[in-house]
Motif scaffolding. Structure first.
Motif, PDB file in Angstrom:
ATOM      1  N   TYR A   1      -0.617  -1.287   2.734  1.00 17.40           N
ATOM      2  CA  TYR A   1      -0.098  -0.848   1.442  1.00 17.40           C
ATOM      3  C   TYR A   1       1.219  -1.587   1.199  1.00 17.40           C
ATOM      4  O   TYR A   1       1.966  -1.847   2.155  1.00 17.40           O
ATOM      5  N   PRO A   2       1.535  -1.925  -0.033  1.00 22.72           N
ATOM      6  CA  PRO A   2       2.793  -2.635  -0.296  1.00 22.72           C
ATOM      7  C   PRO A   2       4.014  -1.814   0.104  1.00 22.72           C
ATOM      8  O   PRO A   2       3.955  -0.576   0.141  1.00 22.72           O
TER       9      PRO A   2
ATOM     10  N   HIS B   1       4.652   2.020   6.223  1.00 23.01           N
ATOM     11  CA  HIS B   1       4.581   3.482   6.144  1.00 23.01           C
ATOM     12  C   HIS B   1       4.219   4.066   7.508  1.00 23.01           C
ATOM     13  O   HIS B   1       3.551   3.419   8.310  1.00 23.01           O
TER      14      HIS B   1
ATOM     15  N   HIS C   1      -5.243  -0.834  -0.233  1.00 22.74           N
ATOM     16  CA  HIS C   1      -5.040  -1.755   0.875  1.00 22.74           C
ATOM     17  C   HIS C   1      -5.204  -3.196   0.417  1.00 22.74           C
ATOM     18  O   HIS C   1      -6.104  -3.494  -0.367  1.00 22.74           O
ATOM     19  N   ASP C   2      -4.363  -4.082   0.953  1.00 26.45           N
ATOM     20  CA  ASP C   2      -4.577  -5.509   0.711  1.00 26.45           C
ATOM     21  C   ASP C   2      -5.597  -6.025   1.731  1.00 26.45           C
ATOM     22  O   ASP C   2      -6.203  -5.246   2.481  1.00 26.45           O
TER      23      ASP C   2
ATOM     24  N   PRO D   1       7.342   0.183  -0.293  1.00 26.96           N
ATOM     25  CA  PRO D   1       7.768   0.999  -1.421  1.00 26.96           C
ATOM     26  C   PRO D   1       8.862   0.314  -2.236  1.00 26.96           C
ATOM     27  O   PRO D   1       9.694  -0.405  -1.686  1.00 26.96           O
ATOM     28  N   SER D   2       8.843   0.556  -3.530  1.00 23.75           N
ATOM     29  CA  SER D   2       9.893   0.003  -4.367  1.00 23.75           C
ATOM     30  C   SER D   2      11.153   0.833  -4.191  1.00 23.75           C
ATOM     31  O   SER D   2      11.095   1.960  -3.703  1.00 23.75           O
TER      32      SER D   2
ATOM     33  N   TYR E   1      -0.692   0.007   8.366  1.00 24.86           N
ATOM     34  CA  TYR E   1       0.418   0.469   7.534  1.00 24.86           C
ATOM     35  C   TYR E   1       1.733  -0.055   8.086  1.00 24.86           C
ATOM     36  O   TYR E   1       2.437   0.618   8.823  1.00 24.86           O
TER      37      TYR E   1
ATOM     38  N   LEU F   1       3.834   7.651  -1.000  1.00 22.30           N
ATOM     39  CA  LEU F   1       3.183   6.716  -1.915  1.00 22.30           C
ATOM     40  C   LEU F   1       3.483   7.134  -3.347  1.00 22.30           C
ATOM     41  O   LEU F   1       3.688   8.314  -3.638  1.00 22.30           O
ATOM     42  N   SER F   2       3.480   6.148  -4.244  1.00 29.10           N
ATOM     43  CA  SER F   2       3.712   6.435  -5.665  1.00 29.10           C
ATOM     44  C   SER F   2       2.430   6.830  -6.377  1.00 29.10           C
ATOM     45  O   SER F   2       2.472   7.450  -7.423  1.00 29.10           O
TER      46      SER F   2
ATOM     47  N   GLU G   1      -1.508   2.855  -4.948  1.00 32.06           N
ATOM     48  CA  GLU G   1      -1.626   1.859  -3.890  1.00 32.06           C
ATOM     49  C   GLU G   1      -3.073   1.748  -3.392  1.00 32.06           C
ATOM     50  O   GLU G   1      -3.789   2.740  -3.293  1.00 32.06           O
TER      51      GLU G   1
END
Length: 129
Positions: free
Chosen positions: A123-124, A55, A117-118, A126-127, A52, A111-112, A115
């Motif tokens: 996780y990307p 995060h 995992h890549d 956050p926007s 992460y 988290l929104s 999400e």
């Protein structure tokens, strides 16, 4: 006040399934609490790469048995009910489940909801919404 049960999440878009885990996302960014809370299952016999980078996460095990190995060179910690670990340094790690583990997870920033995992276990970011 927010009141929600696990049954409110099961079978909805907030029950997110990865290959090795199922995350039931109880409290998300849109709640405005500054963190998100998840009831997560780590499936028996799996090993999951997680990192992460964007995060902080705290995890409390309430059922099952496994271990977390900090990469690249350890240490490895046993996980069982009553164990808490906090990834306060964005540690890259492997999470292994000897028995299905049920974990309560808290993320900051929250988290929104959708999400996953890549390929690096990330996780990307956050926007800015």
């Amino acid at each position: 006040m927010i009141v929600k049960t696990l049954d409110d999440v099961l079978g909805t878009e907030h029950e997110v399934k990865g290959g090795n885990w199922t995350s039931r996302r109880l409290l998300l960014k849109d709640a405005g609490m500054g963190f998100s809370m998840h009831d997560t299952l780590i499936h028996t016999g799996t090993e999951t790469l997680i990192w992460y980078q964007n995060h902080l996460e705290a995890v409390y095990c309430i059922a099952g048995k496994g271990e977390i190995e900090v990469l690249p060179n350890g240490p490895t910690y046993a996980i069982e009910p009553g164990t808490l670990y906090a990834l306060d340094g964005h540690e890259k790690h492997l999470l292994r489940a000897e028995q299905e583990m049920r974990m309560i997870c808290v993320f900051n920033p929250p988290l929104s909801g959708l999400e996953v995992h890549d390929e690096n276990g990330v996780y990307p970011a956050p926007s800015a919404e």
